[in-house]
Design a protein around this motif. Structure first.
Motif, PDB file in Angstrom:
ATOM      1  N   GLU A 105      -3.312  -1.283  -0.207  1.00  0.00           N
ATOM      2  CA  GLU A 105      -3.881  -2.537   0.544  1.00  0.00           C
ATOM      3  C   GLU A 105      -5.046  -3.074   0.112  1.00  0.00           C
ATOM      4  O   GLU A 105      -5.133  -4.254  -0.229  1.00  0.00           O
ATOM      5  CB  GLU A 105      -3.452  -2.204   1.958  1.00  0.00           C
ATOM      6  CG  GLU A 105      -3.655  -3.563   2.796  1.00  0.00           C
ATOM      7  CD  GLU A 105      -3.747  -3.392   4.216  1.00  0.00           C
ATOM      8  OE1 GLU A 105      -3.881  -4.264   5.045  1.00  0.00           O
ATOM      9  OE2 GLU A 105      -3.248  -2.158   4.769  1.00  0.00           O
ATOM     10  N   CYS A 106      -6.078  -2.206  -0.062  1.00  0.00           N
ATOM     11  CA  CYS A 106      -7.396  -2.704  -0.056  1.00  0.00           C
ATOM     12  C   CYS A 106      -7.613  -3.200  -1.684  1.00  0.00           C
ATOM     13  O   CYS A 106      -8.051  -4.116  -1.753  1.00  0.00           O
ATOM     14  CB  CYS A 106      -8.345  -1.369  -0.171  1.00  0.00           C
ATOM     15  SG  CYS A 106      -8.741  -0.572   1.464  1.00  0.00           S
TER      16      CYS A 106
ATOM     17  N   GLU B  16      -5.105  -4.685  -3.362  1.00  0.00           N
ATOM     18  CA  GLU B  16      -4.383  -5.854  -3.417  1.00  0.00           C
ATOM     19  C   GLU B  16      -5.043  -7.067  -2.709  1.00  0.00           C
ATOM     20  O   GLU B  16      -5.083  -8.207  -3.066  1.00  0.00           O
ATOM     21  CB  GLU B  16      -2.933  -5.894  -2.866  1.00  0.00           C
ATOM     22  CG  GLU B  16      -1.971  -4.941  -3.449  1.00  0.00           C
ATOM     23  CD  GLU B  16      -1.675  -5.549  -4.880  1.00  0.00           C
ATOM     24  OE1 GLU B  16      -1.713  -6.664  -5.082  1.00  0.00           O
ATOM     25  OE2 GLU B  16      -1.722  -4.671  -5.795  1.00  0.00           O
ATOM     26  N   GLN B  17      -6.001  -6.593  -1.730  1.00  0.00           N
ATOM     27  CA  GLN B  17      -6.816  -7.547  -1.069  1.00  0.00           C
ATOM     28  C   GLN B  17      -8.265  -7.994  -2.053  1.00  0.00           C
ATOM     29  O   GLN B  17      -8.964  -8.639  -1.357  1.00  0.00           O
ATOM     30  CB  GLN B  17      -7.160  -7.264   0.291  1.00  0.00           C
ATOM     31  CG  GLN B  17      -5.854  -7.121   1.217  1.00  0.00           C
ATOM     32  CD  GLN B  17      -6.090  -6.841   2.673  1.00  0.00           C
ATOM     33  OE1 GLN B  17      -7.176  -6.180   2.895  1.00  0.00           O
ATOM     34  NE2 GLN B  17      -5.225  -6.799   3.287  1.00  0.00           N
TER      35      GLN B  17
ATOM     36  N   THR C 180     -14.739  -3.949   2.996  1.00  0.00           N
ATOM     37  CA  THR C 180     -13.959  -3.174   3.920  1.00  0.00           C
ATOM     38  C   THR C 180     -14.569  -2.428   4.832  1.00  0.00           C
ATOM     39  O   THR C 180     -15.754  -2.298   4.690  1.00  0.00           O
ATOM     40  CB  THR C 180     -12.982  -2.556   3.037  1.00  0.00           C
ATOM     41  OG1 THR C 180     -13.528  -1.368   2.590  1.00  0.00           O
ATOM     42  CG2 THR C 180     -12.057  -3.201   2.054  1.00  0.00           C
TER      43      THR C 180
END
Length: 374
Positions: A278-279, A281-282, A79
């Motif tokens: 979000e991080c 889940e990705q 990320t």
């Protein structure tokens, strides 16, 4: 140092009280009981151990790399945030993640201790009371060990995760005597066992490997106990009663799945909650981790007789349905073998050191002895 000062986030009130419900049951039937359960009770007595002496607490741990976690396994890896981290930041992140994960183990073990004590109180059969008493001692030992690891080797703790606390509270508030088995023995401990096993099998650090291997040796008996007791009892329940328990399992599994993200850690590093979610889940690693973590729960749920349509659909939705065919007995026997192998290796090393010490003493004595005239 008081534990409160080691928390990375404010844990709130240091005392959590769950109102008791259900009856305390006594049994005046002192017959021999079920052979399988009494054999497990005997094994529980025989396998008691002391966490102060069986574990080598002199082994050093780098708090900034306690488990040897590779970069790829970190949630932020890949990320925009990862690129901004210095090596020092990455070490601090590893410390926080280990503190968070082992803190959940610690809180879960205290919960298991309370649930095992509740089983002693509420289960109607004396043979089950006997075994639960040994498990209560096991869980106390596990909480002691995880607490010591966090205090002495990591120097940081995290509060109990909301989802774990919710499931634990639901388990303890239920008045039905089988629910501490189902909530703790099957769901919480089943998930913890898989998490313990993943770390045990991947870490190259000897102290956490020892801790996890020895704890898992005990937990293999606990899961076997839950399976025996619930399999026998659930054969007697109506379809409606079984469906109620399946709904509890479905809700609990979703809660436990969502427990795994470690959002609290990312928030501590200044990442807003929505972005932290979000991080997580990705993260490809997290997706794999989640699936593997149900490797102990799904076959156990199926084995005890909870396998209705709604439950199967939930496992399909989670992507873990096929794990119902896993060989749980094989997994448990491997857990015991790994701990025994660690013991054998340690005893062999200690024996080798003693032999070398004796030889050195003999050699030193021979070299310092005065020569005699002939």
């Amino acid at each position: 140092m008081p534990t409160h000062e080691l928390y990375a986030k404010d844990p709130g009130d240091p005392l959590w009280q769950v109102p008791a419900s259900g009856a305390a049951r006594f049994s005046w039937e002192y017959d021999d009981g079920r052979d399988r359960l009494l054999a497990l009770y005997q094994k529980g007595k025989d396998k008691q151990w002391d966490g102060r002496t069986r574990i080598d607490w002199d082994l050093e741990v780098d708090p900034h790399d306690p488990l040897g976690t590779p970069d790829e396994a970190m949630t932020l890896y890949g990320t925009k945030h990862w690129a901004k981290l210095t090596d020092r930041d990455k070490g601090e992140l590893r410390k926080h993640y280990t503190a968070w994960q082992f803190s959940q183990f610690l809180h879960g073990e205290q919960g298991a201790m309370v649930c095992a004590a509740r089983i002693v109180e509420s289960v109607p059969d004396l043979d089950a009371k006997f075994y639960s008493a040994t498990q209560t001692m096991d869980e106390a030992r596990h909480a002691e060990i995880y607490g010591r690891f966090l205090h002495e080797k990591i120097g940081m703790l995290y509060p109990i995760n909301d989802n774990l606390q919710s499931l634990l509270g639901d388990t303890l508030r239920d008045s039905r005597w089988d629910m501490p088995y189902l909530g703790m023995q099957v769901l919480i401990e089943g998930l913890a066992l898989a998490a313990f096993g993943m770390i045990r099998d991947t870490t190259d650090k000897p102290l956490p490997k020892q801790i996890l291997a020895y704890v898992m040796q005990d937990e293999a008996r606990h899961v076997a106990f839950g399976r025996m007791a619930l399999r026998d009892y659930y054969k007697q329940l109506s379809d409606a009663e079984l469906r109620e328990r399946e709904e509890f399992v479905i809700e609990g599994c979703y809660l436990m799945r969502d427990r795994l993200r470690g959002i609290e850690v990312l928030e501590n590093f200044g990442i807003p909650k929505a972005e932290a979610e979000e991080c997580s889940e990705q993260s490809e690693f997290l997706h794999l981790f989640r699936q593997l973590l149900f490797s102990r729960i799904v076959p156990c749920v199926k084995d005890i007789g909870l396998w209705g349509k709604r439950l199967q659909e939930a496992y399909v939705d989670m992507g873990v349905f096929d794990m119902g065919n896993s060989n749980l007995d094989l997994l448990m026997s491997q857990d015991e073998e790994i701990a025994e192998k660690l013991d054998a290796e340690r005893f062999a090393a200690e024996e080798g050191a003693r032999v070398a010490e004796v030889r050195n003493a003999i050699d030193a004595g021979a070299s310092s002895a005065p020569s005699s005239d002939t």
